[in-house]
Scaffold this motif. Sequence first.
Motif, PDB file in Angstrom:
ATOM      1  N   THR A  78      -6.051  -6.501  -7.620  1.00 58.36           N
ATOM      2  CA  THR A  78      -5.301  -6.488  -8.864  1.00 58.36           C
ATOM      3  C   THR A  78      -5.248  -7.906  -9.411  1.00 58.36           C
ATOM      4  O   THR A  78      -5.691  -8.847  -8.750  1.00 58.36           O
ATOM      5  N   ARG A  82      -4.586  -8.020 -16.075  1.00 59.25           N
ATOM      6  CA  ARG A  82      -5.931  -7.463 -15.849  1.00 59.25           C
ATOM      7  C   ARG A  82      -6.317  -6.662 -17.102  1.00 59.25           C
ATOM      8  O   ARG A  82      -5.506  -5.895 -17.609  1.00 59.25           O
ATOM      9  N   GLY A 110       1.303   2.788  -8.228  1.00 57.81           N
ATOM     10  CA  GLY A 110       0.142   2.122  -7.618  1.00 57.81           C
ATOM     11  C   GLY A 110       0.122   0.670  -8.052  1.00 57.81           C
ATOM     12  O   GLY A 110      -0.887   0.142  -8.515  1.00 57.81           O
ATOM     13  N   CYS A 111       1.280   0.018  -7.873  1.00 51.77           N
ATOM     14  CA  CYS A 111       1.459  -1.341  -8.431  1.00 51.77           C
ATOM     15  C   CYS A 111       0.823  -2.421  -7.559  1.00 51.77           C
ATOM     16  O   CYS A 111       0.782  -3.586  -7.949  1.00 51.77           O
ATOM     17  N   GLU A 116       0.751  -6.638 -11.828  1.00 55.44           N
ATOM     18  CA  GLU A 116       0.822  -5.807 -13.038  1.00 55.44           C
ATOM     19  C   GLU A 116       2.269  -5.698 -13.532  1.00 55.44           C
ATOM     20  O   GLU A 116       2.545  -5.844 -14.733  1.00 55.44           O
ATOM     21  N   ASP A 139       4.105   2.184  -4.627  1.00 56.06           N
ATOM     22  CA  ASP A 139       2.774   2.187  -4.028  1.00 56.06           C
ATOM     23  C   ASP A 139       2.861   2.952  -2.710  1.00 56.06           C
ATOM     24  O   ASP A 139       3.940   3.064  -2.121  1.00 56.06           O
ATOM     25  N   ILE A 140       1.732   3.417  -2.234  1.00 58.96           N
ATOM     26  CA  ILE A 140       1.672   4.109  -0.939  1.00 58.96           C
ATOM     27  C   ILE A 140       1.824   3.097   0.213  1.00 58.96           C
ATOM     28  O   ILE A 140       2.219   3.442   1.314  1.00 58.96           O
ATOM     29  N   VAL A 144       1.914  -4.146   0.649  1.00 56.48           N
ATOM     30  CA  VAL A 144       1.679  -4.764  -0.669  1.00 56.48           C
ATOM     31  C   VAL A 144       2.989  -4.839  -1.454  1.00 56.48           C
ATOM     32  O   VAL A 144       3.227  -5.789  -2.209  1.00 56.48           O
ATOM     33  N   VAL A 219      -6.025   3.603 -10.136  1.00 57.35           N
ATOM     34  CA  VAL A 219      -5.615   4.341  -8.934  1.00 57.35           C
ATOM     35  C   VAL A 219      -6.367   5.681  -8.901  1.00 57.35           C
ATOM     36  O   VAL A 219      -6.988   6.034  -7.895  1.00 57.35           O
TER      37      VAL A 219
HETATM   38  C1  LIG Z   1      -6.831  -1.054  -7.175  1.00 52.00           C
HETATM   39  S1  LIG Z   1      -5.082  -1.061  -6.932  1.00 52.00           S
HETATM   40  C2  LIG Z   1      -4.501  -1.047  -8.604  1.00 52.00           C
HETATM   41  C3  LIG Z   1      -3.389  -2.024  -8.820  1.00 52.00           C
HETATM   42  C4  LIG Z   1      -2.932  -2.153 -10.269  1.00 52.00           C
HETATM   43  N1  LIG Z   1      -2.418  -0.902 -10.769  1.00 52.00           N
HETATM   44  C5  LIG Z   1      -4.035  -2.641 -11.145  1.00 52.00           C
HETATM   45  O1  LIG Z   1      -4.597  -1.888 -11.951  1.00 52.00           O
HETATM   46  O2  LIG Z   1      -4.388  -3.821 -11.030  1.00 52.00           O
HETATM   47  C6  LIG Z   1      -4.789   0.617  -6.383  1.00 52.00           C
HETATM   48  C7  LIG Z   1      -3.427   0.791  -5.722  1.00 52.00           C
HETATM   49  O3  LIG Z   1      -3.176   2.190  -5.576  1.00 52.00           O
HETATM   50  C8  LIG Z   1      -2.484   2.381  -4.372  1.00 52.00           C
HETATM   51  N2  LIG Z   1      -2.621   3.774  -3.936  1.00 52.00           N
HETATM   52  C9  LIG Z   1      -3.683   4.388  -3.366  1.00 52.00           C
HETATM   53  N3  LIG Z   1      -3.386   5.652  -3.056  1.00 52.00           N
HETATM   54  C10 LIG Z   1      -2.112   5.868  -3.458  1.00 52.00           C
HETATM   55  C11 LIG Z   1      -1.233   6.986  -3.399  1.00 52.00           C
HETATM   56  N4  LIG Z   1      -1.625   8.131  -2.860  1.00 52.00           N
HETATM   57  N5  LIG Z   1       0.019   6.837  -3.897  1.00 52.00           N
HETATM   58  C12 LIG Z   1       0.427   5.656  -4.431  1.00 52.00           C
HETATM   59  N6  LIG Z   1      -0.359   4.561  -4.505  1.00 52.00           N
HETATM   60  C13 LIG Z   1      -1.613   4.670  -4.022  1.00 52.00           C
HETATM   61  C14 LIG Z   1      -3.149   1.396  -3.420  1.00 52.00           C
HETATM   62  O4  LIG Z   1      -2.346   1.119  -2.286  1.00 52.00           O
HETATM   63  C15 LIG Z   1      -3.355   0.195  -4.332  1.00 52.00           C
HETATM   64  O5  LIG Z   1      -2.304  -0.717  -4.227  1.00 52.00           O
END
Ligand SMILES: C[S@@+](CC[C@H](N)C(=O)[O-])C[C@H]1O[C@@H](n2cnc3c(N)ncnc32)[C@H](O)[C@@H]1O
Length: 276
Positions: A78, A82, A110-111, A116, A139-140, A144, A219
């Motif tokens: 992230t 972005r 999914g922060c 963000e 977030d999961i 993080v 996400v």
């Molecule tokens: C690539 S990051 C995106 C971060 C931010 N939203 C951005 O666009 O820069 C994806 C995030 O989604 C989270 N994630 C993945 N599976 C998830 C789930 N089932 N529930 C909640 N968050 C999830 C990951 O842990 C990760 O922190």
Amino acid sequence: MEMGFIEIGDEEYQDLLMAILQQYSYDFSGYSKASMKRRISRFLINKNLGTLRELKLRILADADYFDFFLEEVTVNVTEMFRDPSFYLSLRKNVVPYLKTYPFVRIWDAGCSTGEEAYSLAMLFKEEAILARSRFYATDINGKVLQTAKEGIYPISCMKEYSRNYIKAGGLYSLSDYYHARYNRAIMDSELSKNFLFSVHNLVHDGSFNEFNLIVCRNVLIYFQKELQEKVLELFMDSLPVFGFLALGNKESLRFSKIEKYFQVIDHKEKIYRRIN
Ligand SMILES: C[S@@+](CC[C@H](N)C(=O)[O-])C[C@H]1O[C@@H](n2cnc3c(N)ncnc32)[C@H](O)[C@@H]1O
């Protein structure tokens, strides 16, 4: 140089996911298989594990090891501001509506490590709605979220984030929002005063409030179509009529079951508004 690769068969992959589901109640079956396999393969190589069976035994024997695995296989990349043009559009097309509300609730789903959420808070401060906004950042991955709560980032990232901030229409200077100590940038605590961080798994946790704006960027790209639909329905359940939804630029409401309930606010930036 190309890293090594360990081929993972479908059967052993399903077997690993089933073991994780049974022991830890995390369901990865709806994640995109090819990219999950790629990340697991990388994990096996980096950790010197020869087979998936070996990984399964370690995961089942040790909950801390599972957490570690979780951190490595969920993609947490992230940055602040972005896709700067997304923030420009948010400022121009969404904030004027939010300004008319006495209280604004935002869900950043999914922060990741929080960049963000801090970016949104800076924008909201500049638009004079931060004080009456509440951000639910989820977030999961609990690890993080810990970083997000601390709001401390490597100072080396700030140069690029400053460029993003300017392109995103920032009114001042990014350095107004943090103070530098040694090699770290410590975010101004005023930004996070109304943040609530919590673990929430989009796969099986339900709706927990109604929001004026849901931001869930980068996400859904990791999910298969069926899981994407399920998560979009969760967002729909969490948005009142006239609530906004913002997705990542490779994600879309196009061809989804909920598409008909939304108006496109910005096609390129994937910003939508619920209309019925
Ligand atoms: C690539 S990051 C995106 C971060 C931010 N939203 C951005 O666009 O820069 C994806 C995030 O989604 C989270 N994630 C993945 N599976 C998830 C789930 N089932 N529930 C909640 N968050 C999830 C990951 O842990 C990760 O922190």
